[in-house]
Design a protein around this motif. Sequence first.
Motif, mmCIF file in Angstrom:
data_model
loop_
_atom_site.group_PDB
_atom_site.id
_atom_site.type_symbol
_atom_site.label_atom_id
_atom_site.label_comp_id
_atom_site.label_asym_id
_atom_site.label_seq_id
_atom_site.Cartn_x
_atom_site.Cartn_y
_atom_site.Cartn_z
ATOM 1 N N ARG A 84 -39.219 -18.220 -7.146
ATOM 2 C CA ARG A 84 -39.958 -19.237 -6.955
ATOM 3 C C ARG A 84 -39.956 -20.912 -6.986
ATOM 4 N NH1 ARG A 84 -45.685 -15.551 -7.230
ATOM 5 N NH2 ARG A 84 -44.488 -13.214 -6.062
ATOM 6 N N VAL A 85 -40.643 -21.145 -5.936
ATOM 7 C CA VAL A 85 -40.118 -22.876 -6.488
ATOM 8 C C VAL A 85 -41.986 -23.294 -6.921
ATOM 9 C CG1 VAL A 85 -39.977 -24.913 -5.500
ATOM 10 C CG2 VAL A 85 -38.898 -23.699 -4.242
ATOM 11 N N LEU A 86 -41.650 -23.435 -8.079
ATOM 12 C CA LEU A 86 -43.204 -23.794 -8.335
ATOM 13 C C LEU A 86 -43.650 -26.236 -8.482
ATOM 14 C CD1 LEU A 86 -41.958 -22.582 -12.731
ATOM 15 C CD2 LEU A 86 -43.559 -21.797 -10.066
ATOM 16 N N ARG A 87 -42.728 -25.892 -8.568
ATOM 17 C CA ARG A 87 -43.329 -27.549 -7.954
ATOM 18 C C ARG A 87 -41.819 -28.688 -7.269
ATOM 19 N NH1 ARG A 87 -44.228 -29.793 -14.117
ATOM 20 N NH2 ARG A 87 -45.171 -28.473 -14.969
ATOM 21 N N GLU A 88 -42.058 -29.861 -6.524
ATOM 22 C CA GLU A 88 -41.619 -30.438 -5.635
ATOM 23 C C GLU A 88 -41.511 -31.555 -5.610
ATOM 24 O OE1 GLU A 88 -40.113 -30.189 -1.038
ATOM 25 O OE2 GLU A 88 -40.796 -28.413 -2.177
ATOM 26 N N LYS A 89 -40.792 -32.364 -6.263
ATOM 27 C CA LYS A 89 -40.751 -33.984 -5.994
ATOM 28 C C LYS A 89 -39.936 -34.871 -5.224
ATOM 29 C CE LYS A 89 -42.006 -37.978 -9.054
ATOM 30 N NZ LYS A 89 -43.470 -37.928 -8.239
ATOM 31 N N VAL A 90 -40.225 -35.955 -4.599
ATOM 32 C CA VAL A 90 -39.291 -36.442 -3.566
ATOM 33 C C VAL A 90 -39.102 -37.815 -4.531
ATOM 34 C CG1 VAL A 90 -38.608 -37.441 -1.462
ATOM 35 C CG2 VAL A 90 -39.752 -35.476 -1.273
ATOM 36 N N VAL A 91 -38.486 -38.329 -4.911
ATOM 37 C CA VAL A 91 -37.450 -39.433 -4.829
ATOM 38 C C VAL A 91 -36.593 -40.097 -4.355
ATOM 39 C CG1 VAL A 91 -37.311 -40.785 -7.166
ATOM 40 C CG2 VAL A 91 -37.939 -38.774 -7.346
#
Length: 988
Positions: free
Chosen positions: A452-459
């Motif tokens: 499972r994906v816990l967090r996501e961030k775009v940079v």
Amino acid sequence: MKKWLTVWVLFFSFITLPTSLQGQSVQVLPLLKDELPSQTVWGTYQDKLGYIWIATNAGLCRYDGTRLQCYKRKDGLWGDNITWLSAMEDGNMLIATYKKGITKAYINHDPTFEKIEPSFTVNYDTYLRDSSVYSQERRFDLRKRQFYRYEEGLGITYGRRLYPWGLDAFLITSQKGGLIKYDYHEEKMKSVFNVPSDDSFYALYVNKEKQEVLVGGQTKVYQLRDFQLENIIEQGLPDKGITNFLLKDQEGSIYAANSDLGLYMKRSQEETFQALSKNTPLGNVVINHLMLDKDGNIWVSSWGKGLFLIPHSPFVTYQVENDINTNSIQEIHVAQATGDFYVSSLDDVYQHDKAQEKWLPLHISKSTSGLANYGRLLSDQAGNVIIKNYLNDSVMMEVPTAPHFDKKVYAIEALHNAYRNDKGIFHAHYKQGLVGDTIVLKCFKLINDQVRVLREKVVCHQVEVAAIANEPFYFDDLQKGYWQAMKIGILHYDFENNRTYNSTQDTSQFFIENLQDAITYQIKALAENEIGFATDKGLLLYKEKQRQWQVYGLAEGFPSETIKDIAVDQEGHLWLATPKGLVYFDRQAVYHFNKKNGLFTNDIAYVEFDRQNNCLYAANNNGVVKANKTALLQAFQNHHTELYLQKISLDSLEQTAHKDLAFRAVDNQTLTFELALCDFKTTHDTQYEYRLNDKQWIPFEQGMLSLQNLGPNKYNIQFRATKNQHNWSYTAPYSFTVLAKWYQTIYFVVLLISFIILTSYLIARFFIKRSQARAREAIALNQKIADLEQRALSASMNPHFIFNVLNAIQEYVQKEDVQQTNHYIAEFGKLIRLYLQASLKKSIPLQEELELVQKYLKLEKLRFEDSLNWSLHIEDTLETELFRIPTMIIQPYVENAILHGLRPKGGGTIQISCYEKNDYLHIHITDDGVGIAMQNKASNKHLQLASKITQERIQLFGAEINRPGSVKVESKTNQGTAVQIQLPIVIE
């Protein structure tokens, strides 16, 4: 098509990768391949100093680990084909030459040779005892120079192996009579173990302390204990050829040399011999001799293939396509939660079973689609492993409590890179833009059998995609930022400030200069708040809170500036992979391991540390080594070599190195010590140090120390040496006494006082006389200068010049040219006034002298009308009003140039130049007249006298300050004359 390709990959994996593989590779190093005079080596021998002597059929060689020295017939040997080497009781060595007798070698830093017996032929082993040499057929008494035959009571043909047994006997093999013991006191032979009916004895190994004997037959090795059969080993040995050499190392492994098929080895825990010829440089060589040196290394002599070394090493080696059975290693990884060790390759991932020493292929390709190219390996706190597949989806492997092959594999979307921190496994997926790059950062964990994906961030960055490298990538914390290696330099993104730092462009002092053009191979978290960068510019350590950089490289003792990988052990110490070996770095000491320490290669690309089992792993694409950290460091730290005092010389006269020296001190006396250190473990240059009377250690170079002007005293000097900067050799002590000089005795006091009084009187008298002489010389010099000045005054004005001037005035009066007459009289009057004023002074400013010369030249020009030209050049920085010169020093040369140079040709040009150089004033006077050679010998004697007087005055000027002047005259026919005057600068 894709489906069939997958099936083919799976089939290939099953048929080429076995599920269990036993054994580890043995490191075999070819030595001195190009340096040896011949590739046929009969045997080796290690002398009391640690040197390795190598017997070849083209000469005898000595090797100290770095340099090879060769000796031949011209050096005192019987011949060049050396067949046998053996130690003597006094520590020296006997050398046998094929069919040409034996020679004694005196072991020293500079060995010497003595021919002993020309008819003593030795082809195989011998034994030395009580000054007798025992061979297979007879005994030779070194003192009496006589041969003695053995008692042939057994009626057998003796063999070729001969080894000492205790203090009273030696053992000898026989092809028919078995193993024979010879009592050298009784000079009788006795059979102690019979040859089986279907075999013959050739090889022999003896361990006197353990009463153990190994006897080699044709295809078997017999283990004896107290001459009783204990075991027969034949598994793995070839069924042809003969076992002609046997050896047992410090770990109990047995080495058997076959006459035709190379070298075989049986480890102590195994029952089967393995052929070393298949996977090592040995090949199927004919082995002439095996030797175990004092460090546990095995030296292998061969026929036609040179010399080989099997180093004694704490490393266990697993070679690609031999032990691991894969075509290339991409990365290694230790799951710290479980201690499991993994290796990724192009086609699969392997796990090492430590208990059974097996490599288990995990067949990861069965759980993914398409071709495989496995690289990056990471694990979380539970031991779950994420495996990067560069060609397709990556996978996560769940570690079960059940056996290894029950592991579950989960597919993850394609990722570019990944890094695990304390909060889980993070990975980055790149979406390449046109101008910059967009990075999607995601945090994964295995929850309820699902990834499972816990967090996501775009940079987003404004960095060209072409500058971004694939590896490595590091998250310090998802909330703080991450580090990305570029093709050149490093990129850092700060989450909190939403800012990108680029080492190739950043001007905020966030990066250090070393990172600007560095190539980064690995980024890892080391200690708390510390990140390590493995680069081609050294090891870079960054403390996050302080924002401080530290650089470690060649200056700290690293063998290479290029660092490929970093690992951290349980104590926080660093292990570094470099192209020149493996480095242990505890922030102070540096330990360097290379091929001579047992690594299978110096080019190490990956390093990992198993903190649970205190075990180190290092690898490159061709293999893996492992070692216990404690054993590895102990082997390194306990490796102390002996330093030998080879030679002592007192003012080039050699002294004994085994007896204390006493000598009387002499001025400029030199006491020289020459030392030698043999160390085959390291390749570094040797560093030497000494100390006198337990004071501080002082370094010296090249193993040679010279001491001068030692005061009377008793000295205890100690030497030590090292090749790895840490493990110093055991000290080599020596004592010597410097006796007082003869004039330091009490009987010399009266003579010394008398000598001082007499010397003082003579010195005082000398100085008084010299002072009186200098006073007389000064008076004479002043008188001479005064005389020259008086003569210069009388000669300063040429009577002919005055007469000519008066005639010219008379001519103007007759012509009633009043204006020209008055002008001529006025200029002449000024010139006479300047002459009179100058005549009252010893020296005048250069400016006044030049003014006088110019007045003179103006009058001469009136006489010559337009046929006389002159010029004056003065350096801009020249202070003419301050520099003083002797009076009337230039005018005589100018007058001489006009009268003798220009007048005969009816006119011309005079040039005068003045400049300063090297604290001297330089005056050059040149004319384009007829030259000195064309001048009339009956010329005006007045000018010649004036010129001569001027030269003497120039030479005397400055003599009082020890800087006399000089004058140089050069002249060429019909080209003119040049006068160069050099005067010391005097300022008033």
